[in-house]
Design an enzyme around this catalytic site. Structure first.
Site, PDB file in Angstrom:
ATOM      1  CD  GLU A   1      -3.094  -0.946   2.166  1.00  0.00           C
ATOM      2  OE1 GLU A   1      -2.848  -0.316   3.204  1.00  0.00           O
ATOM      3  OE2 GLU A   1      -4.196  -1.483   1.957  1.00  0.00           O
TER       4      GLU A   1
ATOM      5  CD  GLU B   1      -3.961  -6.008   2.732  1.00  0.00           C
ATOM      6  OE1 GLU B   1      -4.782  -5.284   3.327  1.00  0.00           O
ATOM      7  OE2 GLU B   1      -2.731  -5.845   2.788  1.00  0.00           O
TER       8      GLU B   1
HETATM    9  C1  BG6 Z   1      -4.392  -2.639   4.807  1.00  0.00           C
HETATM   10  C2  BG6 Z   1      -3.073  -3.149   5.272  1.00  0.00           C
HETATM   11  O1  BG6 Z   1      -4.351  -1.257   5.021  1.00  0.00           O
HETATM   12  O2  BG6 Z   1      -5.544  -2.973   5.444  1.00  0.00           O
HETATM   13  C3  BG6 Z   1      -3.139  -4.181   6.371  1.00  0.00           C
HETATM   14  O3  BG6 Z   1      -2.257  -3.598   4.231  1.00  0.00           O
HETATM   15  C4  BG6 Z   1      -4.310  -3.845   7.285  1.00  0.00           C
HETATM   16  O4  BG6 Z   1      -1.902  -4.205   7.012  1.00  0.00           O
HETATM   17  C5  BG6 Z   1      -5.588  -3.935   6.475  1.00  0.00           C
HETATM   18  O5  BG6 Z   1      -4.379  -4.648   8.412  1.00  0.00           O
HETATM   19  C6  BG6 Z   1      -6.859  -3.718   7.254  1.00  0.00           C
HETATM   20  O6  BG6 Z   1      -6.781  -2.534   8.006  1.00  0.00           O
HETATM   21  P1  BG6 Z   1      -7.024  -2.547   9.567  1.00  0.00           P
HETATM   22  O7  BG6 Z   1      -6.726  -1.173  10.001  1.00  0.00           O
HETATM   23  O8  BG6 Z   1      -8.439  -2.941   9.746  1.00  0.00           O
HETATM   24  O9  BG6 Z   1      -6.086  -3.556  10.132  1.00  0.00           O
END
Ligand code: BG6
Length: 477
Positions: free
Chosen positions: A176, A375
């Site tokens: 990211e 993701e």
């Molecule tokens: C992304 C990241 O921003 O989203 C992860 O690559 C992160 O590291 C994921 O955990 C979800 O965000 P959060 O803040 O809910 O953990």
């Protein structure tokens, strides 16, 4: 019935600092994640001046995968994963980041992990830098403000590319990389680039300088990796969600376009090998006079990525708050408002499966590269009832997103390599440091206060996702 390519990489994603624990095991150094306290959906995480007594640092133990990895990988195999996305903790390999020689114990840990995955035919998908650079590089060198970071990063990349060249084929350089671009919070500047604004510093300029060194380091890593093993697939990784205009008012439409430009210029550089025209104009207008050399520009051209990995969680609605749209800044004046047509998660993230199809199309038109959803998922509070976790809300979220991916592939002709839902085993939230913001199909018995046995339990989504993988996405019920 939804049709996915036969070699589609169904998997799950995590990041080293959010699940490994073992923060000092076998010579590991202190990373950025190790100096971040826990927060919640009201309170931001704090960045402390080193590791201080009496503070709660949730990443130190996380879910202690470091000491459970054999049992955990067995469970991942039972889930049916074909791919497993994680990162290599830079501080296990170079504890301070500036050593001459790597830490053999850290290298061995990933050898053992990759061997374990390959034993079950699970393909490792590896991010080089996922919010966990050595803290020492921040205190001694100012983080990515400093051009020397390019050498430290590429040395780390070369060491791991060489070491794991026969075990890992799929790589990504920076996780990211673009989420620092909107300058929305200090957290993103710190986790991406190790930046904390100093008194009087034009932090926006520093963000652009740091980002430039990062895209150069990424382009060099792509070239180094391909020279070591031409079969490597080396991708970029972006946080992406469409910015929709709040209304048909052209000012809102223009704002939404600008919001996308600000968020995705990294993709222009990493996929097309050059800065977009609007950003060059912006640097001129701001008199930034950044350290961007002609040699850097050649490196960017020669180091474009093989594929685009991206995270997709939510879409955004952008509303103009200024009357004219002729000029803008990165710290742009727009309001992000909730989308009245969509539900939101408990953390206020808009749930928008169609937005995923939209962004898959948008990326394809713009870059024409293979795409990889590395993701996606729903952060939610789960309840354990008689040892069971009925997370039908998570199944619904994932199902609807998979349906949209199928449409993008079959109707729109998008070239999609795989899908690795985020945090498929519960882990520490990056944004809030919480354990109770859960994304997993595997429950981990640990709460926000750090209490629990760390026992792993299958949620209903575990069985469901296993069927999805076994049927190659045909059975989503
Ligand atoms: C992304 C990241 O921003 O989203 C992860 O690559 C992160 O590291 C994921 O955990 C979800 O965000 P959060 O803040 O809910 O953990």
């Amino acid at each position: 019935m939804s049709t996915f390519p036969k070699d589609f990489l169904w998997g799950g994603a995590v990041a080293a600092h959010q699940f490994e624990g073992g923060w000092q095991a076998d010579g590991k150094g202190v990373s950025l994640a190790d100096v971040m306290t826990s927060g919640d959906n009201q309170t931001a995480r704090r960045i402390t001046d080193g590791v201080l007594p009496g503070e709660n640092y949730p990443n130190h133990e996380a879910i202690d995968f470091y000491h459970h990895f054999k049992d955990d990988v067995k469970l991942f195999a039972e889930l049916g994963l074909k791919a497993f996305r994680t990162s290599i903790a830079w501080t296990r390999i170079f504890p301070n980041g500036d050593e001459d020689e790597p830490n053999e114990a850290g290298l061995k840990f990933y050898d053992d992990l990759f061997d374990e995955l390959l034993k079950y035919d699970i393909e490792p998908v590896i991010t080089l830098s996922h919010f966990e650079m050595p803290y020492h590089l921040v205190t001694e060198y100012g983080g990515w403000r400093n051009r020397k970071m390019i050498d430290f990063f590429t040395k780390f990349a070369k060491v791991v590319f060489e070491r794991y060249q026969d075990k890992v084929k799929y790589w990504m350089t920076f996780n990211e990389i673009n989420n620092q671009s909107a300058m929305l919070n200090d957290w993103a500047l710190f986790t991406n680039s190790g930046l904390v604004a100093e008194p009087g510093e034009d932090i926006e300029r520093s963000m652009y300088q740091a980002s430039h060194y990062e895209v150069v380091a990424s382009a060099l890593a792509v070239q180094i990796g391909h020279a070591i093993n031409p079969n490597f697939e080396i991708g970029a990784m972006f946080a992406l969600g469409p910015a929709y205009a709040a209304s048909p008012d052209p000012r809102d439409v223009m704002k939404a376009q600008r919001s996308m430009q600000v968020n995705t210029w990294y993709a222009d550089v990493q996929c097309k090998g050059k800065y977009p025209a609007w950003l060059k104009k912006y640097f001129e207008r701001k008199h930034y006079d950044l350290d961007i050399t002609l040699a850097d520009e050649d490196i960017l051209k020669a180091g474009t990525v093989d594929y685009i990995g991206f995270s997709y969680y939510a879409s955004h609605v952008v509303q103009a708050v200024v009357t004219e749209a002729d000029d803008f800044t990165t710290r742009d004046e727009h309001t992000e408002i909730p989308n009245p047509t969509l539900p939101a998660s408990d953390w206020g993230w808009m749930i928008d499966p169609i937005g995923l199809r939209y962004i898959l199309n948008w990326l394809t038109e713009r870059y024409d590269l293979p795409l990889f959803v590395v993701e996606n998922g729903l952060g939610a509070f789960d309840k354990v009832e008689d040892g069971q976790i009925h997370d039908n809300y998570r199944i619904a979220y994932l199902r609807e997103h998979i349906e949209q991916m199928a449409k993008a592939i079959n109707i729109d002709g998008v070239n999609l390599m795989g899908y690795t839902p985020w945090g498929f085993i519960d882990l520490v939230s990056a944004g809030t440091g919480q354990m109770d913001k859960r994304y997993g199909m595997i429950y981990v018995d640990k709460n926000d206060a750090g209490e629990g046995t760390l026992k792993r339990m299958k949620k209903d989504s575990f069985t469901w996702f296993n069927q999805v993988i076994l049927s190659n996405g045909d059975n989503l019920n």
